[in-house]
Write a protein that holds these residues in place. Structure first.
Motif, PDB file in Angstrom:
ATOM      1  N   TRP A 104      83.961  42.358  -3.531  1.00  0.00           N
ATOM      2  CA  TRP A 104      83.225  43.163  -4.113  1.00  0.00           C
ATOM      3  C   TRP A 104      82.933  42.387  -4.928  1.00  0.00           C
ATOM      4  O   TRP A 104      81.374  42.785  -5.414  1.00  0.00           O
ATOM      5  CB  TRP A 104      84.225  44.696  -4.509  1.00  0.00           C
ATOM      6  CG  TRP A 104      82.838  45.465  -5.456  1.00  0.00           C
ATOM      7  CD1 TRP A 104      82.414  46.495  -5.203  1.00  0.00           C
ATOM      8  CD2 TRP A 104      83.048  45.312  -6.912  1.00  0.00           C
ATOM      9  NE1 TRP A 104      81.506  46.818  -6.075  1.00  0.00           N
ATOM     10  CE2 TRP A 104      82.331  46.235  -6.979  1.00  0.00           C
ATOM     11  CE3 TRP A 104      83.974  44.917  -8.243  1.00  0.00           C
ATOM     12  CZ2 TRP A 104      81.909  46.928  -8.155  1.00  0.00           C
ATOM     13  CZ3 TRP A 104      83.150  44.946  -8.847  1.00  0.00           C
ATOM     14  CH2 TRP A 104      82.848  46.362  -9.235  1.00  0.00           C
ATOM     15  N   TRP A 105      83.533  41.633  -6.387  1.00  0.00           N
ATOM     16  CA  TRP A 105      83.083  41.362  -7.321  1.00  0.00           C
ATOM     17  C   TRP A 105      82.155  40.208  -6.663  1.00  0.00           C
ATOM     18  O   TRP A 105      80.819  39.571  -7.623  1.00  0.00           O
ATOM     19  CB  TRP A 105      83.840  40.392  -7.766  1.00  0.00           C
ATOM     20  CG  TRP A 105      83.871  39.591  -9.265  1.00  0.00           C
ATOM     21  CD1 TRP A 105      83.790  38.504  -9.616  1.00  0.00           C
ATOM     22  CD2 TRP A 105      83.077  40.611 -10.373  1.00  0.00           C
ATOM     23  NE1 TRP A 105      82.936  38.779 -10.478  1.00  0.00           N
ATOM     24  CE2 TRP A 105      82.747  40.045 -11.267  1.00  0.00           C
ATOM     25  CE3 TRP A 105      83.003  41.878 -10.808  1.00  0.00           C
ATOM     26  CZ2 TRP A 105      81.662  39.998 -12.638  1.00  0.00           C
ATOM     27  CZ3 TRP A 105      82.099  42.213 -11.567  1.00  0.00           C
ATOM     28  CH2 TRP A 105      81.841  41.230 -12.828  1.00  0.00           C
ATOM     29  N   MET A 109      78.244  39.630  -7.741  1.00  0.00           N
ATOM     30  CA  MET A 109      77.568  38.800  -8.272  1.00  0.00           C
ATOM     31  C   MET A 109      76.314  37.950  -7.700  1.00  0.00           C
ATOM     32  O   MET A 109      75.178  37.268  -8.404  1.00  0.00           O
ATOM     33  CB  MET A 109      78.474  37.335  -9.115  1.00  0.00           C
ATOM     34  CG  MET A 109      79.677  37.913  -9.337  1.00  0.00           C
ATOM     35  SD  MET A 109      79.348  38.035 -11.160  1.00  0.00           S
ATOM     36  CE  MET A 109      78.774  37.051 -12.040  1.00  0.00           C
ATOM     37  N   VAL A 110      76.448  37.868  -5.711  1.00  0.00           N
ATOM     38  CA  VAL A 110      75.826  37.275  -5.312  1.00  0.00           C
ATOM     39  C   VAL A 110      74.798  37.973  -5.932  1.00  0.00           C
ATOM     40  O   VAL A 110      73.597  37.445  -5.453  1.00  0.00           O
ATOM     41  CB  VAL A 110      76.483  36.617  -3.907  1.00  0.00           C
ATOM     42  CG1 VAL A 110      75.018  36.624  -3.533  1.00  0.00           C
ATOM     43  CG2 VAL A 110      77.727  36.682  -3.634  1.00  0.00           C
ATOM     44  N   ARG A 111      75.029  39.273  -5.387  1.00  0.00           N
ATOM     45  CA  ARG A 111      73.735  40.483  -5.280  1.00  0.00           C
ATOM     46  C   ARG A 111      72.259  40.055  -6.625  1.00  0.00           C
ATOM     47  O   ARG A 111      71.691  40.308  -6.779  1.00  0.00           O
ATOM     48  CB  ARG A 111      74.302  42.040  -5.611  1.00  0.00           C
ATOM     49  CG  ARG A 111      73.617  42.282  -3.820  1.00  0.00           C
ATOM     50  CD  ARG A 111      73.844  43.878  -4.078  1.00  0.00           C
ATOM     51  NE  ARG A 111      75.713  44.462  -3.903  1.00  0.00           N
ATOM     52  CZ  ARG A 111      76.506  44.413  -3.495  1.00  0.00           C
ATOM     53  NH1 ARG A 111      76.527  43.326  -2.693  1.00  0.00           N
ATOM     54  NH2 ARG A 111      77.517  44.649  -4.513  1.00  0.00           N
ATOM     55  N   ALA A 116      77.485  30.963  -8.882  1.00  0.00           N
ATOM     56  CA  ALA A 116      77.845  29.645  -8.109  1.00  0.00           C
ATOM     57  C   ALA A 116      77.415  30.059  -6.696  1.00  0.00           C
ATOM     58  O   ALA A 116      77.207  28.460  -5.883  1.00  0.00           O
ATOM     59  CB  ALA A 116      78.594  28.362  -8.454  1.00  0.00           C
ATOM     60  N   PHE A 117      77.649  30.483  -6.304  1.00  0.00           N
ATOM     61  CA  PHE A 117      78.389  31.077  -4.383  1.00  0.00           C
ATOM     62  C   PHE A 117      76.699  31.181  -4.323  1.00  0.00           C
ATOM     63  O   PHE A 117      76.291  30.668  -3.342  1.00  0.00           O
ATOM     64  CB  PHE A 117      79.144  31.705  -4.078  1.00  0.00           C
ATOM     65  CG  PHE A 117      79.261  32.229  -3.254  1.00  0.00           C
ATOM     66  CD1 PHE A 117      79.828  31.421  -1.944  1.00  0.00           C
ATOM     67  CD2 PHE A 117      78.228  33.200  -2.051  1.00  0.00           C
ATOM     68  CE1 PHE A 117      80.063  31.755  -0.641  1.00  0.00           C
ATOM     69  CE2 PHE A 117      78.738  33.457  -1.047  1.00  0.00           C
ATOM     70  CZ  PHE A 117      79.337  32.470  -0.092  1.00  0.00           C
ATOM     71  N   SER A 118      75.657  32.198  -5.055  1.00  0.00           N
ATOM     72  CA  SER A 118      74.539  31.817  -4.708  1.00  0.00           C
ATOM     73  C   SER A 118      73.396  30.962  -4.413  1.00  0.00           C
ATOM     74  O   SER A 118      72.955  30.741  -4.092  1.00  0.00           O
ATOM     75  CB  SER A 118      74.508  33.096  -5.087  1.00  0.00           C
ATOM     76  OG  SER A 118      73.968  32.745  -7.189  1.00  0.00           O
TER      77      SER A 118
END
Length: 143
Positions: A104-105, A109-111, A116-118
């Motif tokens: 969920w977190w 964060m991506v949204r 860094a993942f995005s």
């Protein structure tokens, strides 16, 4: 004379009676002795049976106590196993909950574009699209 004859006859009768009674007394004494021996033998047999049953009871009681001890040990093992399984279930539930929270977190964060993942994803997407475009251009040139 008659009195003497009567007396003698009485004496003979008395002697025969005494003899008969003595014979009867001896027979009864022998029978009593045989019955006492038989009773004593029966008592000995019964005492032996009683002793045998007492020994068997003692052995069975010891066996029962041993089985109870083993049962308590096995019961303890089962209890410990169940406790371990419950701890494992709780740990797995915690892990699943942690994974859900992390997922969920990351999604948040991506949204929001803060992770860094995005950025890694965007750079990978841009590399893939660049590679596809060049391939596509080459195909068009070949035709």
């Amino acid at each position: 004379m008659e009195q003497l004859e009567v007396l003698e006859e009485e004496k003979r009768f008395h002697d025969k009676t005494m003899e008969f009674l003595q014979n009867q007394h001896e027979k009864l004494e022998q029978e009593l002795h045989m019955l006492k021996e038989k009773t004593q033998q029966i008592q000995q047999e019964n005492q032996e049976k009683f002793n045998t049953l007492g020994c068997k009871k003692t052995l069975q009681t010891d066996r029962l106590m041993e089985m109870k001890r083993k049962f308590r040990e096995m019961e303890q093992v089962v209890k410990e196993y169940r406790e371990e399984q419950e701890i494992l279930r709780q740990k797995e539930a915690e892990d699943r909950a942690a994974i859900k929270i992390q997922t969920w977190w990351r999604g948040c964060m991506v949204r929001l574009g803060l992770s860094a993942f995005s950025r890694e994803r965007e750079s990978k997407k841009s590399k893939k699209t660049k590679g596809k475009k060049t391939k596509g251009k080459m195909k068009t040139k070949e035709k």
